[in-house]
Structures are given as C-alpha cells and as structure tokens.
Design an enzyme around this catalytic site. Structure first.
Site, PDB file in Angstrom:
ATOM      1  N   CYS A  64      27.420   6.534 -14.338  1.00 44.14           N
ATOM      2  CA  CYS A  64      28.369   6.889 -15.402  1.00 44.14           C
ATOM      3  C   CYS A  64      28.611   8.392 -15.512  1.00 44.14           C
ATOM      4  O   CYS A  64      29.465   8.823 -16.284  1.00 44.14           O
ATOM      5  CB  CYS A  64      27.904   6.303 -16.736  1.00 44.14           C
ATOM      6  SG  CYS A  64      26.448   7.128 -17.381  1.00 44.14           S
ATOM      7  N   CYS A  84      19.046   8.396 -18.002  1.00 46.82           N
ATOM      8  CA  CYS A  84      20.445   8.510 -18.394  1.00 46.82           C
ATOM      9  C   CYS A  84      20.504   8.084 -19.855  1.00 46.82           C
ATOM     10  O   CYS A  84      20.150   6.959 -20.189  1.00 46.82           O
ATOM     11  CB  CYS A  84      21.313   7.578 -17.541  1.00 46.82           C
ATOM     12  SG  CYS A  84      22.964   7.372 -18.244  1.00 46.82           S
ATOM     13  N   LYS A 103     -13.405  -0.361   8.960  1.00 49.42           N
ATOM     14  CA  LYS A 103     -12.211  -0.143   8.130  1.00 49.42           C
ATOM     15  C   LYS A 103     -10.988   0.063   9.017  1.00 49.42           C
ATOM     16  O   LYS A 103     -11.031   0.876   9.945  1.00 49.42           O
ATOM     17  CB  LYS A 103     -12.400   1.097   7.257  1.00 49.42           C
ATOM     18  CG  LYS A 103     -13.603   1.009   6.329  1.00 49.42           C
ATOM     19  CD  LYS A 103     -13.206   0.549   4.977  1.00 49.42           C
ATOM     20  CE  LYS A 103     -12.868   1.745   4.139  1.00 49.42           C
ATOM     21  NZ  LYS A 103     -13.011   1.564   2.726  1.00 49.42           N
ATOM     22  N   LYS A 124     -12.762  -8.047   4.710  1.00 45.82           N
ATOM     23  CA  LYS A 124     -13.208  -7.154   3.638  1.00 45.82           C
ATOM     24  C   LYS A 124     -12.098  -7.072   2.593  1.00 45.82           C
ATOM     25  O   LYS A 124     -11.092  -6.398   2.782  1.00 45.82           O
ATOM     26  CB  LYS A 124     -13.526  -5.767   4.200  1.00 45.82           C
ATOM     27  CG  LYS A 124     -14.170  -4.849   3.186  1.00 45.82           C
ATOM     28  CD  LYS A 124     -14.632  -3.560   3.843  1.00 45.82           C
ATOM     29  CE  LYS A 124     -15.439  -2.689   2.905  1.00 45.82           C
ATOM     30  NZ  LYS A 124     -14.753  -2.326   1.689  1.00 45.82           N
ATOM     31  N   ASP A 177      -9.976  -6.233  -0.613  1.00 52.47           N
ATOM     32  CA  ASP A 177      -9.793  -4.951  -1.283  1.00 52.47           C
ATOM     33  C   ASP A 177      -9.605  -5.168  -2.782  1.00 52.47           C
ATOM     34  O   ASP A 177      -8.488  -5.220  -3.280  1.00 52.47           O
ATOM     35  CB  ASP A 177      -8.578  -4.232  -0.673  1.00 52.47           C
ATOM     36  CG  ASP A 177      -8.580  -2.767  -1.042  1.00 52.47           C
ATOM     37  OD1 ASP A 177      -9.607  -2.293  -1.567  1.00 52.47           O
ATOM     38  OD2 ASP A 177      -7.572  -2.100  -0.805  1.00 52.47           O
ATOM     39  N   CYS A 226      24.033  11.068 -14.010  1.00 55.10           N
ATOM     40  CA  CYS A 226      23.834   9.649 -13.706  1.00 55.10           C
ATOM     41  C   CYS A 226      24.763   9.240 -12.557  1.00 55.10           C
ATOM     42  O   CYS A 226      25.964   9.508 -12.612  1.00 55.10           O
ATOM     43  CB  CYS A 226      24.131   8.801 -14.941  1.00 55.10           C
ATOM     44  SG  CYS A 226      24.044   7.037 -14.606  1.00 55.10           S
ATOM     45  N   GLU A 243     -16.571 -11.286   8.306  1.00 55.44           N
ATOM     46  CA  GLU A 243     -15.770 -11.705   7.154  1.00 55.44           C
ATOM     47  C   GLU A 243     -14.681 -10.681   6.896  1.00 55.44           C
ATOM     48  O   GLU A 243     -14.836  -9.510   7.262  1.00 55.44           O
ATOM     49  CB  GLU A 243     -16.656 -11.767   5.896  1.00 55.44           C
ATOM     50  CG  GLU A 243     -17.717 -12.817   5.963  1.00 55.44           C
ATOM     51  CD  GLU A 243     -18.763 -12.638   4.858  1.00 55.44           C
ATOM     52  OE1 GLU A 243     -18.489 -11.936   3.877  1.00 55.44           O
ATOM     53  OE2 GLU A 243     -19.844 -13.197   5.015  1.00 55.44           O
ATOM     54  N   CYS A 287      26.521   2.740 -19.960  1.00 55.74           N
ATOM     55  CA  CYS A 287      26.191   2.830 -18.541  1.00 55.74           C
ATOM     56  C   CYS A 287      25.909   1.410 -18.023  1.00 55.74           C
ATOM     57  O   CYS A 287      24.962   0.757 -18.473  1.00 55.74           O
ATOM     58  CB  CYS A 287      24.981   3.755 -18.384  1.00 55.74           C
ATOM     59  SG  CYS A 287      24.422   3.965 -16.697  1.00 55.74           S
ATOM     60  N   TYR A 293     -19.036 -13.799  -1.479  1.00 54.62           N
ATOM     61  CA  TYR A 293     -19.557 -13.459  -0.158  1.00 54.62           C
ATOM     62  C   TYR A 293     -21.056 -13.217  -0.094  1.00 54.62           C
ATOM     63  O   TYR A 293     -21.563 -12.786   0.931  1.00 54.62           O
ATOM     64  CB  TYR A 293     -18.807 -12.280   0.450  1.00 54.62           C
ATOM     65  CG  TYR A 293     -18.632 -11.085  -0.471  1.00 54.62           C
ATOM     66  CD1 TYR A 293     -19.725 -10.380  -0.937  1.00 54.62           C
ATOM     67  CD2 TYR A 293     -17.353 -10.684  -0.856  1.00 54.62           C
ATOM     68  CE1 TYR A 293     -19.562  -9.292  -1.776  1.00 54.62           C
ATOM     69  CE2 TYR A 293     -17.178  -9.594  -1.688  1.00 54.62           C
ATOM     70  CZ  TYR A 293     -18.290  -8.907  -2.146  1.00 54.62           C
ATOM     71  OH  TYR A 293     -18.119  -7.843  -2.970  1.00 54.62           O
TER      72      TYR A 293
HETATM   73  S1  IVH Z   1     -20.960  -7.810   1.385  1.00 53.29           S
HETATM   74  C1  IVH Z   1     -24.835  -5.202   0.493  1.00 53.29           C
HETATM   75  N1  IVH Z   1     -18.692  -8.911   2.069  1.00 53.29           N
HETATM   76  O1  IVH Z   1     -16.952  -4.003   0.051  1.00 53.29           O
HETATM   77  C2  IVH Z   1     -23.370  -5.219   0.542  1.00 53.29           C
HETATM   78  N2  IVH Z   1     -18.635  -6.959   0.695  1.00 53.29           N
HETATM   79  O2  IVH Z   1     -18.155  -1.368   0.838  1.00 53.29           O
HETATM   80  C3  IVH Z   1     -22.841  -6.544   0.163  1.00 53.29           C
HETATM   81  N3  IVH Z   1     -16.377  -6.284   0.028  1.00 53.29           N
HETATM   82  O3  IVH Z   1     -19.097  -3.463  -2.671  1.00 53.29           O
HETATM   83  C4  IVH Z   1     -21.380  -6.586   0.272  1.00 53.29           C
HETATM   84  N4  IVH Z   1     -15.304  -7.892   1.081  1.00 53.29           N
HETATM   85  O4  IVH Z   1     -16.974  -4.831  -3.052  1.00 53.29           O
HETATM   86  C5  IVH Z   1     -19.297  -7.898   1.384  1.00 53.29           C
HETATM   87  N5  IVH Z   1     -16.765 -10.006   2.713  1.00 53.29           N
HETATM   88  C6  IVH Z   1     -17.339  -9.027   2.039  1.00 53.29           C
HETATM   89  C7  IVH Z   1     -16.624  -8.069   1.317  1.00 53.29           C
HETATM   90  C8  IVH Z   1     -17.307  -7.030   0.650  1.00 53.29           C
HETATM   91  C9  IVH Z   1     -15.183  -6.822   0.308  1.00 53.29           C
HETATM   92  C10 IVH Z   1     -16.555  -5.052  -0.762  1.00 53.29           C
HETATM   93  C11 IVH Z   1     -17.603  -5.155  -1.844  1.00 53.29           C
HETATM   94  C12 IVH Z   1     -18.622  -4.104  -1.525  1.00 53.29           C
HETATM   95  C13 IVH Z   1     -17.845  -3.170  -0.663  1.00 53.29           C
HETATM   96  C14 IVH Z   1     -18.776  -2.458   0.267  1.00 53.29           C
END
Ligand code: IVH
Length: 668
Positions: free
Chosen positions: A409, A424, A312, A115, A117, A406, A113, A430, A225
């Site tokens: 001006c 300014c 990551k 991840k 942010d 500035c 999946e 200005c 998720y």
């Molecule tokens: S599963 C037991 N799936 O990443 C852990 N986490 O570093 C269950 N996050 O705290 C998390 N996308 O905030 C999971 N597809 C995804 C995610 C995800 C982002 C974040 C989440 C978690 C952190 C873990």
C-alpha cells in the site's frame, strides 16, 4: 461381541487412533478432542482386556492419556544423567572402536540408534505407574515436570502388561515433529509472538511451562532409549529395548544391532541422507556397546560413558545465488524480508527461498545484490542464510536496504522501540492485512466457519463483498448477488451462510482471539475473557489492571490498550455486537446436582467401565473434592481394575475405605 467382531473393531479402533496420533503429533492439527480420543482409547483398552490374545504390541493402547496440574521441584538423579562424547568423522569412530577392543577384546556387538534432537527425560515407574518425570538439569539434579510429561500421549502413564519390575527408571528424548513445529511457530508469528528457533527449543520451552494446560496443547512426542533397574534384568541393551517396547514404551524402530564398526559406519552413511525424510529431527547416531557386563567393564569418564559415543552429522550447507529480496506483509502488518534464491538441492528438498527474519538480518549479513550466499538447514525447516561468499561479490554491487514503505500500500513503515520488525501501520487500508485478519477470524481455531475458506475470503474481498469482519455477518443479505458469481454454487453459498450464522455461538474468548490484537493469542484471549468477563470491561481496563492479570505482561497490556484506543476498532466491535456475536463470557456456574458428597474427598484409581473423567465430574457435581495423593485426609479411594498395589497398600494402612464406582453411585 464375538471374537471375529472384536478383532475387526480392534483393528478399526487402532487404525483410527493411529491416524489421530499422526494428526496430533506430526501435523499439530488434531481433528478430534482429547476427550474423544480418550473415549476411543478406552473402548480399545476394554476390548483388549476382554480379548487379551488380540493385543498387538504396537497397539495405541500401550500408551495411555493423562491428567494435568502444575508445580516444579528439584530432585537429585538416582543415576546421574551423563552426556555422550561426540565424534564428527570416521577416524574418530575408528579410534573409539580401537579403545573398546583394547579394553574388552574383539568379542562384542554395538547397538546403533538415531540421536533424537530434543531434551532428555528421566521417568520413574513405581508398580507400573509413572511416578515422576525429571529433566536432565545439570546431570546431577533436574526439575520434576511429571504433570507436564503426563500430557505426552506416547509416554505411558500406566503400564498394561509385561513382567516389569516394581521400581525402575527409564530414559528417553522428548521432542516435537517438524511439521507440528512449523505450524505452531507460524501461529506464534501470526500472533506477533517471537518464533522458536528450532523444534528442540520449542520442546524444552514447552516442558518448562508452568501452565500444563498449555503443554497439553503442544504435541510433544518421545522415544525411549535406556533402562535403569536396581538389579540387572537383561544381559544386553538390545534385549532391554525389546522388553520395554512390550511394556508399552515408544521405542524407535530404526535401531540396529551391529557386529562390527564397518556395519556402524554403513548405518551412519545410510542415515546421512535418509534423516531428511523423517518427520522429526535427528542430529546424529548414538553407538552403544550392547552387553551390560562389557559396559560395566568399560565404565565411565567424569562426563560420559566409555561404552557409548555420538556421531554428529554436520548441518548441510550449500552455496547459491541471491536473485532478489521480496517482502511479505502479514495480518499484523509485520513486513518480513524473504531471500529468493537460485533453486538448489539441500537436505533432501529444493530450496528456493530463505527467511531473512527482519531488517537487522540484512544488515548483519551485509547483503548485496547478486551475492552468493551459504544456506544451511539446521533444526529449523525454513533454511537460513548464514553468510556471504565475499570472493564472488561483483565489484560495484549495490547493498540491499530494507524497504521504507509498505510493498503493497506504500505507507511509510514504522518500528516500535525495542522491536526488530517493521510494521505497516495502515491496518484498515492494506489488503494483505485486511484479508489476513478475516482469514484468521474465520479459521478453524477461531470462529471455525465451515464453507468459508481462505480462498473464498480472497475472492469475496477482491469482488468487494467484504472489507471488515462485520461484513461477513451481513453476507446473507447479498445471497442473490453471491449466487451469480462463477464457481459459487447455490449449495456452497448456503453452506457458507449457515456456517457464518452458526459461528455466532462461538464463545467470547474465541471472538477476542479472532480480533487479531497483537500478542493476544488463544491462551491470552482465554485469560482475558475469564478475568474481565466482557469486552466492555476490557476496554475500560487500565494498563495496571490488565498487567495485574496472570500471564499478562506489559507488552500485551500495552498492545490491548493501543488496540481499543482506536475508535474504528471500537465501532467495529459495536457492529459485531449488534449482529449477535458473543462479547461476554458465559458464566460457568457449576450447578450442583446435589450436596451429598459435600466435605468428602476422593481419589480415583484404576480402570472402570466409565471414564475417570466421568467419575470425577460425578463427584464434583455432587459437592465432593478430588485429591491428588493418598493421605490421612482422604475419605474414599474409588478403586477400579489394575490399581497399583502401592496405592492399595497405603490406603489399607491408613484405614481409608476402598469403594467401587458402583458404591460411589449408590452414595448419591
Ligand atoms: S543414550 C549415558 N541414546 O543425546 C548417555 N541418548 O549427548 C545416555 N540422545 O543426553 C544417552 N538420542 O538427550 C542416548 N538414542 C539415544 C539418544 C540420546 C538422543 C540425547 C540425550 C543425551 C544426549 C547425549
């Protein structure tokens, strides 16, 4: 309505709602009000109820809008919210794969999946209703932010269909789309408020706001998720994801089932560059063992599951040449340095410029002319310079010094104590400040003047027609001259003049916001207008009186005092008053239609042929009160279709009369 007609209408409504969701979440530029959005949604829900065979699992009806109040409390998580182990390279992932194989053998699958942010959120549903939303906190306990989370359109407040259990917890990520972040951050800067560093910070800052009305204005989105149930309902994580999607949860479509680590690596490689084309930020890929029994077998370490790991991505960095530093003057007079770079490809786009934020940043980097700099695109959209390649610095290169005057001006720049930005001070003379202020004033969120866009303001300023906001309101007297101008047709001039005239009806809070007082954004203007009721009262207010208003701190109070201390500002306000703009708040007197419900309390639950807001208004206009939870104090439960069985049971137990919306209308 015939089946065919319903089908067409449902398709049209779905398309329209999806378009509005895009404008709301991604662009942060809604073109209809939440109320109008809810109306369309209600129509769709009603039609889908009548023709259940036409319900698409992707229908916007699967996510319903909600209500707001405030207050946080801390609760313990039923299942701790763990974090994930991180990996940064292929080898670490292969090691992870080996560990799994050693523990459970070769016969397993992975789910991969994106991840996201943002910030993780735990949602508890009881009988199909969102009962509680809790932040991760320290993993053991978090804050209850239910009312704020209810403002997130993509999170269902009530589940429509599916055989979901009576009680379950579901987890996901709350985040903000990049463009929405960009736009809102720009607005913050324009108002003189500090910018958020990245969409994640913006999202977590927002979810912790006390004022959920403010939360509702910031478009947060979410992806789900993980599902937690007391009794296992599915054999695999993948099946859970498919099921919760059917129940109405926003599940990301990019997830994939992989039968080995090679396919996982392939997915990771694919998204390394594709991630830059998403409308939201991801910082990696999450890899999970699919089968729940196998997950159980693998178990947990103290901090994280052994059956999942995060890969990551490294923030992408490039090196390029600094060509020059230029300076932009904003409408508040803040002078922002910008690095002009030799164009270079970074994270999917060509980068030509990077923000240098303020004078301190130039000092921190110790920038010299012709330096080679490292540029990185992190969470933020505008790339930033993270360092200088000193090995490439030319001998004798001149250091770059932040300007003292500035760039437009020539006025000597000033810096207020404790602030990073230089300003300014020549706000009346200005050009970018004058034009910027007028553009702000006429903009969509302020006076919303149709037919008077930013470019027109530019032109009218250049031709000497407008210099102050008040000049906009005397333009009608120059209509003949305006019509002589190139590219200005009679129709567009009339349209503009109509728009200007109409804008005089905009309420005081908008006018106040429009003045462009530093730190007085839309919300602060609203608070000031509601508290002081007129500009005269604000002008007369002391520092302490201003500071005493909810959410008005010392910085804002001082800025307001400084603004009105300037005689030119007060004079301009008098002129605007005489031209018919609103400088007093309309008293929102609630004229009661009757007192027939006076002293009676109500809860509205379920769906009705009219909206719940409408019913709420009817109750309040007739003297009744709305309560938030069922207790012995409640007089009536107004029940519609699909009301949760728990509420019904509680009300029955407490002997509370359960009435229909028709019964309610009969009472008045
Ligand atoms: S599963 C037991 N799936 O990443 C852990 N986490 O570093 C269950 N996050 O705290 C998390 N996308 O905030 C999971 N597809 C995804 C995610 C995800 C982002 C974040 C989440 C978690 C952190 C873990």
């Amino acid at each position: 309505m015939s089946f065919e007609e319903a089908k067409n209408r449902i398709a049209a409504l779905s398309a329209e709602l999806k378009e509005h969701s895009y404008k709301y979440y991604v662009l942060a530029m809604p073109s209809i009000s939440d109320f109008e959005f809810d109306k369309l949604l209600e129509e769709l829900v009603a039609l889908e109820k009548q023709f259940p065979e036409l319900v698409d699992p992707d229908s916007p009806s699967q996510n319903v809008g909600g209500y707001i109040t405030k207050e946080f409390q801390t609760v313990k998580h039923r299942w701790p919210m763990l974090s994930l182990g991180n990996t940064y390279n292929e080898q670490e992932l292969l090691d992870f794969d080996q560990r799994i194989k050693k523990a459970i053998g070769e016969n397993f699958e992975y789910v991969v999946e994106l991840k996201f942010d943002g910030l993780s959120m735990s949602l508890t549903y009881e009988n199909g209703h969102l009962a509680r939303a809790v932040t991760r906190g320290d993993g053991t306990q978090g804050d209850v932010v239910t009312e704020n989370v209810k403002t997130i359109r993509s999170i269902p407040k009530r589940l429509h269909s599916g055989d979901y259990p009576a009680d379950f917890e579901i987890r996901g990520e709350v985040f903000m789309h990049r463009k929405a972040f960009d736009r809102l951050n720009e607005e913050r800067l324009e108002n003189g408020e500090p910018a958020y560093a990245n969409p994640r910070n913006f999202a977590s800052g927002t979810i912790k706001l006390q004022d959920s009305g403010e939360v509702a204005k910031r478009p947060l989105d979410s992806f789900i998720y993980f599902l937690y149930t007391e009794r296992r309902l599915f054999d695999t994580h993948w099946e859970s994801l498919q099921a919760v999607k059917q129940w109405g949860f926003p599940v990301n479509n990019e997830s994939r089932l992989c039968s080995n680590i090679e396919q996982v690596l392939q997915f990771i490689a694919e998204w390394e560059s594709k991630r830059y084309h998403l409308s939201y930020e991801i910082d990696g890929i999450v890899i999970k063992v699919n089968n729940y029994s196998q997950q159980e077998e693998l178990g947990f370490t103290a901090k994280s599951p052994r059956w999942a790991i995060a890969y990551k991505y490294k923030a992408q960095q490039v090196e390029t040449e600094l060509q020059s530093v230029s300076y932009q003057v904003g409408r508040t007079g803040a002078v922002t340095p910008v690095a002009n770079l030799k164009p270079i490809l970074l994270a999917g786009t060509t980068v030509k410029r990077a923000t240098l934020h303020n004078a301190n940043e130039i000092v921190r980097l110790d920038l010299h002319e012709g330096d080679w700099v490292f540029v990185e695109k992190g969470g933020e959209i505008i790339p930033k310079i993270i360092g200088v390649n000193l090995q490439k610095r030319q001998a004798g290169a001149n250091p770059i010094h932040y300007i003292t005057n500035c760039p437009v001006c020539g006025t000597t720049l000033e810096r207020k104590e404790g602030e990073a930005a230089f300003y300014c001070p020549n706000d009346e003379g200005c050009a970018p400040q004058i034009v910027g202020k007028m553009q702000h004033f006429t903009g969509r969120k302020v006076m919303n003047i149709d037919g008077l866009g930013d470019e027109t303001i530019d032109t009218l300023y250049e031709r000497g027609f407008i210099r102050h906001i008040s000049d906009i309101y005397t333009l009608y007297s120059k209509a003949d001259q305006l019509k002589q101008m190139e590219r200005f047709g009679e129709k567009s001039i009339n349209n503009m003049l109509d728009g200007i005239e109409k804008s005089k009806q905009q309420p005081f809070e908008k006018v106040l916001f429009g003045l462009g007082i530093r730190y007085v954004g839309a919300t602060v203007a609203k608070k000031l207008a509601a508290y002081f009721k007129s500009v005269d009262h604000i002008i007369a207010a002391s520092f302490d009186e201003l500071n005493a208003v909810e959410e008005i701190g010392e910085r804002i109070a001082k800025s307001v005092i400084d603004y009105f201390a300037d005689a030119q500002h007060r004079e301009e306000i008098e002129t605007l008053k005489s031209l018919g703009l609103q400088f007093t708040a309309e008293e929102k007197e609630v004229v009661l239609a009757s007192e027939k419900l006076s002293g009676k309390s109500f809860i509205i639950s379920g769906t009705f042929s009219r909206s719940r807001d409408e019913l709420k208004d009817i109750i309040e206009q007739n003297g009744g009160k709305i309560l938030s939870s069922i207790s012995a104090k409640l007089d009536y439960l107004v029940a519609g279709d699909n009301m949760g069985p728990a509420k019904l049971e509680k009300a029955t137990k407490l002997n509370i009369p359960i009435i229909s919306d028709e019964d309610l209308l009969a009472m008045i």
